[in-house]
Design a protein around this motif. Structure first.
Motif, PDB file in Angstrom:
ATOM      1  N   SER A   1       0.895  -1.165  -0.087  1.00 30.13           N
ATOM      2  CA  SER A   1       0.085  -0.143   0.273  1.00 30.13           C
ATOM      3  C   SER A   1       0.809   1.218  -0.070  1.00 30.13           C
ATOM      4  O   SER A   1       1.069   2.035   1.101  1.00 30.13           O
ATOM      5  CB  SER A   1      -0.884  -0.067   1.307  1.00 30.13           C
ATOM      6  OG  SER A   1      -1.776  -1.094   1.266  1.00 30.13           O
ATOM      7  N   THR A   2       1.237   1.576  -1.066  1.00 28.03           N
ATOM      8  CA  THR A   2       2.366   2.632  -1.179  1.00 28.03           C
ATOM      9  C   THR A   2       2.086   3.359  -2.775  1.00 28.03           C
ATOM     10  O   THR A   2       1.892   2.684  -3.605  1.00 28.03           O
ATOM     11  CB  THR A   2       3.793   2.033  -1.240  1.00 28.03           C
ATOM     12  OG1 THR A   2       4.080   1.474  -0.158  1.00 28.03           O
ATOM     13  CG2 THR A   2       4.865   2.980  -1.375  1.00 28.03           C
ATOM     14  N   ASP A   3       2.322   4.754  -2.598  1.00 28.02           N
ATOM     15  CA  ASP A   3       2.576   5.576  -3.600  1.00 28.02           C
ATOM     16  C   ASP A   3       3.979   5.674  -3.964  1.00 28.02           C
ATOM     17  O   ASP A   3       4.503   6.757  -3.256  1.00 28.02           O
ATOM     18  CB  ASP A   3       1.651   6.705  -3.543  1.00 28.02           C
ATOM     19  CG  ASP A   3       1.804   7.598  -4.805  1.00 28.02           C
ATOM     20  OD1 ASP A   3       2.140   7.192  -5.826  1.00 28.02           O
ATOM     21  OD2 ASP A   3       1.250   8.654  -4.631  1.00 28.02           O
ATOM     22  N   SER A   4       4.697   4.944  -4.903  1.00 26.17           N
ATOM     23  CA  SER A   4       5.916   4.790  -4.994  1.00 26.17           C
ATOM     24  C   SER A   4       6.529   5.180  -6.459  1.00 26.17           C
ATOM     25  O   SER A   4       5.858   4.581  -7.387  1.00 26.17           O
ATOM     26  CB  SER A   4       6.625   3.515  -4.790  1.00 26.17           C
ATOM     27  OG  SER A   4       7.785   3.174  -4.990  1.00 26.17           O
ATOM     28  N   PHE A   5       7.453   5.906  -6.433  1.00 29.44           N
ATOM     29  CA  PHE A   5       8.133   6.038  -7.848  1.00 29.44           C
ATOM     30  C   PHE A   5       9.782   5.949  -7.643  1.00 29.44           C
ATOM     31  O   PHE A   5      10.369   6.654  -6.688  1.00 29.44           O
ATOM     32  CB  PHE A   5       8.059   7.620  -8.464  1.00 29.44           C
ATOM     33  CG  PHE A   5       8.559   7.967  -9.550  1.00 29.44           C
ATOM     34  CD1 PHE A   5       8.398   7.341 -10.795  1.00 29.44           C
ATOM     35  CD2 PHE A   5       9.879   8.676  -9.345  1.00 29.44           C
ATOM     36  CE1 PHE A   5       9.291   7.815 -11.831  1.00 29.44           C
ATOM     37  CE2 PHE A   5      10.653   9.171 -10.505  1.00 29.44           C
ATOM     38  CZ  PHE A   5      10.313   8.647 -11.631  1.00 29.44           C
ATOM     39  N   PHE A   6      10.531   5.307  -8.488  1.00 30.64           N
ATOM     40  CA  PHE A   6      11.887   5.308  -8.371  1.00 30.64           C
ATOM     41  C   PHE A   6      12.500   4.969  -9.562  1.00 30.64           C
ATOM     42  O   PHE A   6      11.908   4.496 -10.661  1.00 30.64           O
ATOM     43  CB  PHE A   6      12.157   4.058  -7.320  1.00 30.64           C
ATOM     44  CG  PHE A   6      12.275   2.415  -8.006  1.00 30.64           C
ATOM     45  CD1 PHE A   6      13.226   2.057  -8.511  1.00 30.64           C
ATOM     46  CD2 PHE A   6      10.962   2.090  -8.050  1.00 30.64           C
ATOM     47  CE1 PHE A   6      13.036   0.865  -9.258  1.00 30.64           C
ATOM     48  CE2 PHE A   6      10.821   0.643  -8.720  1.00 30.64           C
ATOM     49  CZ  PHE A   6      12.086   0.186  -9.139  1.00 30.64           C
ATOM     50  N   TYR A   7      13.850   5.227  -9.832  1.00 32.55           N
ATOM     51  CA  TYR A   7      14.477   4.954 -10.775  1.00 32.55           C
ATOM     52  C   TYR A   7      16.084   4.599 -10.410  1.00 32.55           C
ATOM     53  O   TYR A   7      16.176   4.802  -9.441  1.00 32.55           O
ATOM     54  CB  TYR A   7      14.478   6.022 -12.029  1.00 32.55           C
ATOM     55  CG  TYR A   7      15.215   7.299 -11.887  1.00 32.55           C
ATOM     56  CD1 TYR A   7      16.463   7.538 -12.018  1.00 32.55           C
ATOM     57  CD2 TYR A   7      14.378   8.146 -11.035  1.00 32.55           C
ATOM     58  CE1 TYR A   7      17.227   8.659 -11.889  1.00 32.55           C
ATOM     59  CE2 TYR A   7      15.080   9.549 -10.654  1.00 32.55           C
ATOM     60  CZ  TYR A   7      16.367   9.710 -10.850  1.00 32.55           C
ATOM     61  OH  TYR A   7      17.166  10.776 -10.742  1.00 32.55           O
ATOM     62  N   SER A   8      16.584   3.817 -11.230  1.00 26.53           N
ATOM     63  CA  SER A   8      18.023   3.496 -10.917  1.00 26.53           C
ATOM     64  C   SER A   8      18.941   3.443 -12.036  1.00 26.53           C
ATOM     65  O   SER A   8      18.668   3.349 -13.400  1.00 26.53           O
ATOM     66  CB  SER A   8      18.015   1.862 -10.434  1.00 26.53           C
ATOM     67  OG  SER A   8      17.669   1.138 -11.463  1.00 26.53           O
ATOM     68  N   ILE A   9      20.286   3.782 -11.939  1.00 18.13           N
ATOM     69  CA  ILE A   9      21.396   3.566 -12.906  1.00 18.13           C
ATOM     70  C   ILE A   9      22.280   2.300 -12.379  1.00 18.13           C
ATOM     71  O   ILE A   9      22.435   2.427 -11.066  1.00 18.13           O
ATOM     72  CB  ILE A   9      21.928   4.886 -13.074  1.00 18.13           C
ATOM     73  CG1 ILE A   9      22.542   5.379 -11.809  1.00 18.13           C
ATOM     74  CG2 ILE A   9      21.028   5.984 -13.795  1.00 18.13           C
ATOM     75  CD1 ILE A   9      23.429   6.836 -12.115  1.00 18.13           C
ATOM     76  N   ALA A  10      23.064   1.800 -13.041  1.00 15.40           N
ATOM     77  CA  ALA A  10      23.912   0.566 -12.790  1.00 15.40           C
ATOM     78  C   ALA A  10      24.945   0.594 -13.730  1.00 15.40           C
ATOM     79  O   ALA A  10      24.948  -0.498 -14.664  1.00 15.40           O
ATOM     80  CB  ALA A  10      22.885  -0.607 -12.759  1.00 15.40           C
ATOM     81  N   PRO A  11      26.067   1.287 -13.645  1.00 14.21           N
ATOM     82  CA  PRO A  11      27.165   1.069 -14.399  1.00 14.21           C
ATOM     83  C   PRO A  11      27.887  -0.081 -14.126  1.00 14.21           C
ATOM     84  O   PRO A  11      27.933  -0.541 -12.817  1.00 14.21           O
ATOM     85  CB  PRO A  11      28.234   2.246 -14.084  1.00 14.21           C
ATOM     86  CG  PRO A  11      27.562   2.776 -12.903  1.00 14.21           C
ATOM     87  CD  PRO A  11      26.082   2.298 -12.848  1.00 14.21           C
ATOM     88  N   PHE A  12      28.687  -0.890 -15.023  1.00 15.10           N
ATOM     89  CA  PHE A  12      29.035  -2.021 -14.829  1.00 15.10           C
ATOM     90  C   PHE A  12      30.361  -2.281 -15.571  1.00 15.10           C
ATOM     91  O   PHE A  12      30.645  -1.829 -16.777  1.00 15.10           O
ATOM     92  CB  PHE A  12      28.188  -3.208 -15.520  1.00 15.10           C
ATOM     93  CG  PHE A  12      28.793  -4.835 -15.233  1.00 15.10           C
ATOM     94  CD1 PHE A  12      29.279  -5.369 -16.371  1.00 15.10           C
ATOM     95  CD2 PHE A  12      28.501  -5.487 -14.020  1.00 15.10           C
ATOM     96  CE1 PHE A  12      29.843  -6.612 -16.325  1.00 15.10           C
ATOM     97  CE2 PHE A  12      28.960  -6.831 -14.055  1.00 15.10           C
ATOM     98  CZ  PHE A  12      29.518  -7.313 -15.123  1.00 15.10           C
ATOM     99  N   ILE A  13      31.464  -3.027 -14.974  1.00 15.78           N
ATOM    100  CA  ILE A  13      32.675  -3.112 -15.618  1.00 15.78           C
ATOM    101  C   ILE A  13      33.296  -4.684 -15.447  1.00 15.78           C
ATOM    102  O   ILE A  13      33.068  -5.056 -14.038  1.00 15.78           O
ATOM    103  CB  ILE A  13      33.739  -2.179 -15.211  1.00 15.78           C
ATOM    104  CG1 ILE A  13      35.062  -2.158 -15.738  1.00 15.78           C
ATOM    105  CG2 ILE A  13      34.017  -2.094 -13.800  1.00 15.78           C
ATOM    106  CD1 ILE A  13      36.110  -1.102 -15.612  1.00 15.78           C
ATOM    107  N   GLN A  14      33.788  -5.206 -16.457  1.00 20.30           N
ATOM    108  CA  GLN A  14      34.038  -6.643 -16.305  1.00 20.30           C
ATOM    109  C   GLN A  14      35.769  -6.639 -16.831  1.00 20.30           C
ATOM    110  O   GLN A  14      36.008  -5.959 -17.810  1.00 20.30           O
ATOM    111  CB  GLN A  14      33.204  -7.581 -16.988  1.00 20.30           C
ATOM    112  CG  GLN A  14      33.786  -9.062 -16.625  1.00 20.30           C
ATOM    113  CD  GLN A  14      32.642  -9.790 -17.332  1.00 20.30           C
ATOM    114  OE1 GLN A  14      31.782  -9.667 -17.945  1.00 20.30           O
ATOM    115  NE2 GLN A  14      32.562 -11.251 -16.640  1.00 20.30           N
ATOM    116  N   GLN A  15      36.634  -7.482 -16.269  1.00 15.63           N
ATOM    117  CA  GLN A  15      37.974  -7.490 -16.811  1.00 15.63           C
ATOM    118  C   GLN A  15      38.281  -9.023 -16.603  1.00 15.63           C
ATOM    119  O   GLN A  15      38.310  -9.577 -15.559  1.00 15.63           O
ATOM    120  CB  GLN A  15      38.797  -6.789 -16.067  1.00 15.63           C
ATOM    121  CG  GLN A  15      40.289  -6.472 -16.399  1.00 15.63           C
ATOM    122  CD  GLN A  15      40.452  -5.894 -17.915  1.00 15.63           C
ATOM    123  OE1 GLN A  15      39.796  -5.054 -18.204  1.00 15.63           O
ATOM    124  NE2 GLN A  15      41.419  -6.738 -18.566  1.00 15.63           N
TER     125      GLN A  15
END
Length: 364
Positions: free
Chosen positions: A42-56
């Motif tokens: 029971s929530t009025d919710s707004f969100f966004y996300s960013i997810a930079p990624f590096i692999q070696q």
């Protein structure tokens, strides 16, 4: 249910559990919500996300490699209690949270055909409401739940790239989402084994087996898991028992419900570049407990599927057949660590019957 004494005591009572029950604005009479029920939604919710990624991938020498990866997911969250919440219960959350993931994977190749590897993953995750949002009553711990995975295995390339054998053991610690209750820790331990054989280019045989044992840890809290109904509906009808009796079990360790511990999956695939090809596959699942009293199960089940297709240089005609033998099988309402598992005694889902799907594809 709406007329019970317990239910009436919660209506418009700000001191009741989860802030009481309040009429939903615009809904018909008799529809209510809990304003402070955390992950139950029971929530009025707004969100966004960013997810930079590096692999070696680092090659230390011809026999040793080291794989490193790093990801950081940043969440930007705004959440409030929904319209209709009384002022004294109103909550608002505006936060930015960062959850990193780190994976370290050394591997050792003592022979050309043998690779031995180990992987360690540390990931921070977030608690989430039923529909994927965030609650205004969440605290910092809700955004920094630590998941850990240990895995070790081998990969073998045999008979001149025709036979591939792999196996691994793993242990994973996860956080379990619980509707209306705080998240709790779980552990999944298991083994996996796969064999693939391709005697010539267009033909492949593959079979895989997995054993996965999951356990919920409720020893560090004052209660055990919640269940909306603590016996099967058939049992309730047989003995004229109430449905949806909503009970909380005592503290302890509880094996996963809605979770087959053993799985077998096999495939035969013949896929020429042109002409007639086919795929035949079978999946088998062991029995699954439906409730925390472990008295009712979905029995072991299997599903056979197949696909027949004809390839031309730019076209493919295909027919897909699902559940070829028209098996009557069932699925739990919630699987393993899903919060909906608490409804498994009240709801199980019938599997898809035999059906056919055709497709026409053009490649360019």
């Amino acid at each position: 249910m709406n007329n019970s004494t317990f239910f009436r005591q919660n209506i418009k009572n700000p001191h009741a559990k989860f802030g009481g029950l309040w009429p939903i604005p615009g809904a018909p009479q008799g529809y209510f919500f809990n304003p402070l029920n955390g992950s139950a939604g029971s929530t009025d919710s707004f969100f966004y996300s960013i997810a930079p990624f590096i692999q070696q991938l680092i090659s230390l020498n011809p026999h040793f490699d080291l794989s490193l990866s790093l990801r950081d997911t940043t969440y930007f969250v705004q959440a409030t209690t929904p319209p209709g919440t009384p002022f004294i219960l109103f909550k608002e959350l505006s936060t930015t949270q960062s959850d990193p993931l780190i994976t370290v994977g050394p591997s050792f190749k003592p022979l050309k055909w043998l690779n031995i590897y180990f992987s360690y993953t540390l990931e921070y995750t977030t608690d989430a409401a039923v529909l994927g949002g965030y609650s205004p009553v969440f605290d910092s711990q809700s955004f920094h739940q630590q998941d850990v995975l240990y895995e070790a295995g081998i990969k073998c390339n045999l008979i001149k790239n025709k036979l591939f054998v792999s196996g691994d053991i793993f242990s994973q610690g996860l956080w379990l989402d619980n509707i209306g209750l705080n998240p709790t820790k779980t552990t999944v331990n298991g083994i996996e084994f796969n064999v693939s054989y391709s005697p010539f280019q267009y033909l492949l045989f593959r079979i895989g087996f997995a054993y996965q044992y999951g356990s919920e840890n409720w020893t560090d809290v004052s209660h055990g898991p919640l269940e909306t109904q603590t016996y099967s509906t058939d049992y309730a009808q047989l003995f004229s028992l109430a449905l949806d009796n909503n009970s909380v079990f005592p503290p302890g360790l509880y094996p996963f419900i809605g979770w087959p511990k053993e799985l077998v999956d096999g495939v035969i695939n013949y896929s020429p570049t042109t002409g007639l090809g086919f795929t035949l596959g079978v999946s088998w699942f062991s029995s699954q407990f439906l409730g925390y009293n472990y008295s009712t199960t979905i029995p072991a089940e299997f599903i056979i599927r197949s696909r027949i297709y004809y390839n031309l240089p730019h076209w493919q005609f295909a027919l897909y057949f699902y559940n070829v033998t028209d098996e009557k099988y069932w699925l739990p309402f919630g699987v393993g660590i899903q919060s909906a598992r608490i409804f498994d005694y009240a709801n199980i889902v019938p599997g898809m019957p035999f059906w056919i799907q055709g497709s026409l594809s053009y490649f360019f």
